[in-house]
Enzyme design. Structure first.
Site, mmCIF file in Angstrom:
data_model
loop_
_atom_site.group_PDB
_atom_site.id
_atom_site.type_symbol
_atom_site.label_atom_id
_atom_site.label_comp_id
_atom_site.label_asym_id
_atom_site.label_seq_id
_atom_site.Cartn_x
_atom_site.Cartn_y
_atom_site.Cartn_z
ATOM 1 N N LYS A 68 26.954 34.333 45.063
ATOM 2 C CA LYS A 68 27.695 35.567 44.781
ATOM 3 C C LYS A 68 26.909 36.845 45.071
ATOM 4 O O LYS A 68 27.494 37.839 45.501
ATOM 5 C CB LYS A 68 28.159 35.585 43.319
ATOM 6 C CG LYS A 68 29.270 34.584 43.021
ATOM 7 C CD LYS A 68 29.707 34.734 41.568
ATOM 8 C CE LYS A 68 30.878 33.844 41.236
ATOM 9 N NZ LYS A 68 31.447 34.158 39.920
ATOM 10 N N ASP A 104 36.216 38.699 38.757
ATOM 11 C CA ASP A 104 35.944 38.004 37.489
ATOM 12 C C ASP A 104 36.364 38.836 36.274
ATOM 13 O O ASP A 104 36.972 38.299 35.330
ATOM 14 C CB ASP A 104 34.450 37.656 37.371
ATOM 15 C CG ASP A 104 34.073 36.456 38.233
ATOM 16 O OD1 ASP A 104 34.977 35.668 38.578
ATOM 17 O OD2 ASP A 104 32.878 36.309 38.557
#
Ligand code: ATR
Length: 278
Positions: A68, A104
């Site tokens: 990420k 997220d």
């Protein structure tokens, strides 16, 4: 016939990912000519995979652990959310440019909006949130809660320095305390567990019974769905929201970008994903 749009999720390892199941159900439901496939990509092969995206093989995809942060450096542009978090989980091609974002925090908020409407009422925003843990999930959730208007977002972590780093970086309503301090209880409106404690049904970072009965308790861990923390909160009469929806809702914006339709998180999808965890 329309050309097949290909999307992906990359990670290392990746076999545990439920994302192909979720996106597969959405593709089928909307009768779209598309695919969403998991690829195990090791760190040394990440650049080569990004070259495949740029060459036009994919419309975009999801990035998961451990890529990420590195992936953020490999795209042409990221939005403000991703820049503040220093990590991306979603990429898509726009013309010949590769763009990235991080969904997220949005997934976390959307799950609570869905499962506990009114959870962000003024009294709870005033009472503030206690976020346990200081990893990547914590950063996204802390930022999401601050953006939603929480007047206090307290990070409690075993390694105090990591909690301090998040509180300093995001500033505003964010502060930090030790897990020991958090364990004594407090007048928070919301408790969020982002530590790995509770995975596999083992462990609980704090005892929710020491917090008010109105405190909403939620967990980013969803294996099992009812973690020891959520079970204890329920026993104490507190409202709870499990973490499965965060996984489902963070997937929505990517699907919409790649395939042009905003999908719905349904009970059928929840139940199907749950059935794979038994
Ligand atoms: P993420 O998946 O959110 O990126 P991570 O970076 O692996 O997660 O962080 C896991 C979190 O769980 C951390 O906050 C970690 O605490 P430390 O920063 O002190 O390592 C927390 N954690 C893991 N095991 C724990 C335990 N046994 N007790 C308390 N906290 C724990």
């Amino acid at each position: 016939m329309a050309e097949t749009k290909r999307a992906f999720v990359i990670g290392h390892p990746i076999s545990h990912s439920r994302s192909p199941l979720v996106h597969g159900m959405w593709l089928q439901h909307h009768a779209l000519e598309g695919t969403y496939i998991a690829h195990d990509v090791s760190p040394e092969n990440l650049l080569a995979f990004f070259n495949r995206i740029r060459a036009g093989e994919f419309v975009g995809g999801n990035i998961t652990l451990p890529h990420k942060e590195t992936a953020l450096e490999l795209v042409d542009e990221v939005d403000d959310t991703a820049r503040r978090l220093g990590a991306i989980n979603t990429v898509w091609m726009e013309g010949d440019r590769l763009l990235g974002t991080n969904t997220d925090g949005e997934g976390f908020l959307a799950n609570l909006d869905d499962r506990h409407p009114g959870w962000d009422a003024p009294a709870r925003l005033r009472a503030g949130a206690l976020v346990l843990g200081a990893g990547g999930a914590s950063r996204a959730i802390v930022m999401g809660l601050a953006d939603r208007g929480f007047q206090r977002v307290t990070v409690a972590n075993r390694t105090v320095a990591r909690g301090e780093a998040i509180a300093e970086e995001f500033g505003g309503p964010c502060d930090t305390i030790s897990i020991d301090e958090a364990s004594k209880g407090g007048d928070y409106g919301l408790i969020v567990n982002t530590t790995s404690l509770g995975m596999g049904g083992e462990g609980m970072p704090i005892d929710p019974a020491l917090f008010p009965r109105s405190t909403l308790v939620t967990d980013a861990v969803y294996t099992p769905l009812m973690t020891p923390l959520l079970l204890a909160a329920k026993a104490a009469g507190q409202p709870t929201v499990d973490g499965l929806g965060m996984l489902l809702y963070q997937a929505v914006p990517g699907f919409e970008r790649w395939f042009g339709i905003r999908p719905t998180v349904t009970n059928r999808i929840r139940e199907t994903v749950l059935a794979t965890m038994k």
